[in-house]
Design an enzyme around this catalytic site. Structure first.
Site, PDB file in Angstrom:
ATOM      1  N   GLU A 176      63.298  42.619  24.658  1.00  0.00           N
ATOM      2  CA  GLU A 176      64.120  43.462  25.550  1.00  0.00           C
ATOM      3  C   GLU A 176      65.269  44.006  24.722  1.00  0.00           C
ATOM      4  O   GLU A 176      66.088  43.229  24.204  1.00  0.00           O
ATOM      5  CB  GLU A 176      64.667  42.670  26.742  1.00  0.00           C
ATOM      6  CG  GLU A 176      63.622  42.371  27.789  1.00  0.00           C
ATOM      7  CD  GLU A 176      64.204  41.783  29.072  1.00  0.00           C
ATOM      8  OE1 GLU A 176      65.323  42.154  29.471  1.00  0.00           O
ATOM      9  OE2 GLU A 176      63.513  40.913  29.654  1.00  0.00           O
ATOM     10  N   GLU A 203      63.935  34.516  29.796  1.00  0.00           N
ATOM     11  CA  GLU A 203      65.380  34.238  29.839  1.00  0.00           C
ATOM     12  C   GLU A 203      65.704  32.933  30.577  1.00  0.00           C
ATOM     13  O   GLU A 203      66.535  32.911  31.493  1.00  0.00           O
ATOM     14  CB  GLU A 203      66.140  35.413  30.476  1.00  0.00           C
ATOM     15  CG  GLU A 203      66.033  36.673  29.648  1.00  0.00           C
ATOM     16  CD  GLU A 203      66.951  37.813  30.102  1.00  0.00           C
ATOM     17  OE1 GLU A 203      67.508  37.733  31.214  1.00  0.00           O
ATOM     18  OE2 GLU A 203      67.123  38.762  29.327  1.00  0.00           O
TER      19      GLU A 203
HETATM   20  O1  AHR Z   1      65.336  44.562  31.899  1.00  0.00           O
HETATM   21  C1  AHR Z   1      66.104  44.193  33.010  1.00  0.00           C
HETATM   22  C2  AHR Z   1      66.352  42.698  33.088  1.00  0.00           C
HETATM   23  O2  AHR Z   1      67.159  42.321  32.010  1.00  0.00           O
HETATM   24  C3  AHR Z   1      65.137  41.811  32.947  1.00  0.00           C
HETATM   25  O3  AHR Z   1      64.493  41.585  34.156  1.00  0.00           O
HETATM   26  C4  AHR Z   1      65.730  40.530  32.432  1.00  0.00           C
HETATM   27  O4  AHR Z   1      64.829  39.801  31.651  1.00  0.00           O
HETATM   28  C5  AHR Z   1      66.962  40.965  31.680  1.00  0.00           C
HETATM   29  O5  AHR Z   1      68.076  40.224  32.022  1.00  0.00           O
END
Ligand code: AHR
Length: 503
Positions: A292, A173
């Protein structure tokens, strides 16, 4: 009753069911690692301190790959802190989650855990506070057989054979201002390209994931992908996508339709990657690693890291309790990921244990399943062979965010070897049951082997450590096949799997 007509045909192949669609994620965050997968005092803990009861549920969940060690955590992580004798490892401040990292679990422990869980490890390198050299060192530690500084260090630490990690994320990210070492698209595009180029010199067989936007809501979404891919296109294989959904202000209808957003997100990233491909006259296609995704109630107090002088080890963080509607959304997001199997080549449910997770633990105590465990486990177990596009003609559900959406969404998988057909369907109507009417003319001689539906008259029903069974999917007795049509009744706010096989 309202009816949704679904047409399935063995010729409507989108692509293969990819095992990596059923990946997950373990981050050094909250209690995911410590008191989650690792709890040396637990009665089921093994010689490495890993909980056997958690490993059993990870296997039951059907997880195929696990991304590690972050997430935001990785952007400040020094991987060397987590190797060698445990007594000599430093404790560090973890700035991402305002916690103390004891470094009792590091790369060697994670690789041993992954082998026990039967999952493919997917590593992330730190491109926040670090750069090319540290990524190369970690790759050398993991993948070079021996005879060099870091590969010999691994052997000294007990791993004679290299780990041969295939999938590597180039940071995490990096477009997010919250990220340690946050970068502009140009800065990141250059760093990711040079890191990728050098990593391939060490191991040409690695598959590299470049960071896309951290969400489709980012102001830079689209432009970030364009700039980064223009720079890195020839050096990477996948671009990442991240998305979290939650029910906002009681708007259940929009929440249930979250997959509409995921569909749009995937199609937008694919379109951007293809535009870069055309402009750069590249031959290959970039695929998406949706590494994610989940339901996450980010505004709840549990999502706020500690502050001030308090830097706890493994605090309770992001421990969302999931209800039936959350599980229906998770099931529908899996339908979206499967539907895009031609472009989404890997995905990670974020996360695996305790932190926005299907599996919950009590330190030293019980392990239990959240509602979202079930659609994931059943999809991973029963989606085989090829993904088939299905044509759905359904009544509409009005939503504030997406306008009118079909109340029923579905996808099918077909195993050409066995002839087995699996239908995955959600009813997103907040009020009405919908009759599913599936045209099976392309699949003569099928019968229902099993039909399971996850629903509850109270969609806010959640599992607890005392009772995680009553939210599990139940047999759907209405599912039958007659005259080349399969029919089943789908209750409102429900997720179903219908398995059909030759009689
Ligand atoms: O999954 C929780 C968080 O969400 C992770 O650390 C990050 O990559 C995202 O913003």
């Amino acid at each position: 009753m309202l009816t949704a007509t679904v047409t399935v045909d063995p010729a409507f192949v989108v692509g293969p069911v990819r095992p990596r669609t059923f990946g997950s994620f373990v981050e050094h965050l909250g209690r995911c690692v410590y008191t989650g997968i690792h709890d040396p005092g637990h009665p089921t803990a093994d010689e490495d301190g890993f909980r056997g009861d958690v490993l059993d549920l990870v296997r039951e969940l059907g997880v195929t790959t696990v991304r590690y060690p972050g997430g935001n955590f990785v952007s400040g992580y020094r991987w060397e802190d987590g190797i060698g004798p445990r007594g000599e490892r430093p404790r560090r401040l973890d700035l991402a989650w305002h916690s103390t990292e004891p470094n009792l679990v590091g790369v060697d422990e994670f690789m041993r855990w992954a082998a026990k869980a039967g999952v493919e490890p997917m590593m992330a390198v730190n491109l926040g506070t670090r750069g090319v050299q540290e990524a190369l060192d970690l790759l050398e530690y993991c993948n070079v057989p021996g005879g060099t500084r870091w590969s010999d260090e691994r052997r000294k630490n007990g791993a004679e054979d290299p780990y041969r990690v295939k999938m590597w994320c180039l940071g995490n990210e990096m477009d997010g201002p919250w990220q340690i070492g946050h970068k502009t698209a140009h800065e990141y595009g250059r760093l990711a390209t040079e890191t990728a180029r050098a990593m391939r010199m060490v191991d040409p067989g690695v598959e590299l994931v470049v960071c896309g936007s951290s969400s489709s809501q980012m102001p830079t979404f689209g432009e970030w992908e364009r700039v980064v891919l223009t720079e890195a296109y020839e050096h990477v294989d996948h671009v990442s996508a991240h998305a979290y959904y939650w029910e906002e202000d009681g708007d259940l209808a929009s929440f249930l339709a979250s997959a509409v957003d995921m569909d749009h997100f995937v199609e937008s990233v694919a379109a951007t990657a293809d535009a870069v491909r055309a402009a750069g006259k590249h031959a290959k296609r970039i695929s998406i690693s949706f590494d994610e995704w989940n339901v996450w109630y980010q505004r709840r107090a549990e999502s706020r890291p500690p502050s001030g002088d308090d830097w706890p080890v493994a605090p309770v963080l992001l421990e969302d309790r999931y209800n039936v509607a959350d599980a229906v959304v998770v099931g529908s997001l899996l339908i979206s990921l499967l539907r895009h199997t031609d472009r989404v080549h890997a995905a990670s449910l974020a996360q695996l244990v305790n932190v926005i997770a299907p599996i919950m633990t009590e330190p030293g105590g019980r392990v239990w399943k959240q509602t979202i465990f079930h659609p994931f486990a059943l999809t991973a177990r029963h989606a085989h062979g090829e993904v088939l596009h299905v044509a759905v003609d359904a009544p509409v559900q009005g939503t504030a965010k997406f306008g009118e959406v079909p109340a029923v969404d579905a996808v099918a998988t077909h195993d050409p070897e066995t002839g087995d057909l699996t239908l995955l369907a959600v009813n997103r109507s907040t009020t009405d049951a919908v009759g599913l009417d599936v045209d099976l003319r392309g699949f003569p001689g099928l019968r229902v082997v099993e039909a399971l539906t996850l629903s509850n008259p109270d969609h806010t029903w959640s599992a607890t450590a005392d009772d995680d069974a009553s939210v599990a999917p139940r047999p759907n007795a209405s599912a039958t096949v007659a005259d080349g049509r399969a029919t089943a009744e789908l209750p409102p706010v429900s997720w179903s799997v219908v398995r059909l096989a030759r009689a």
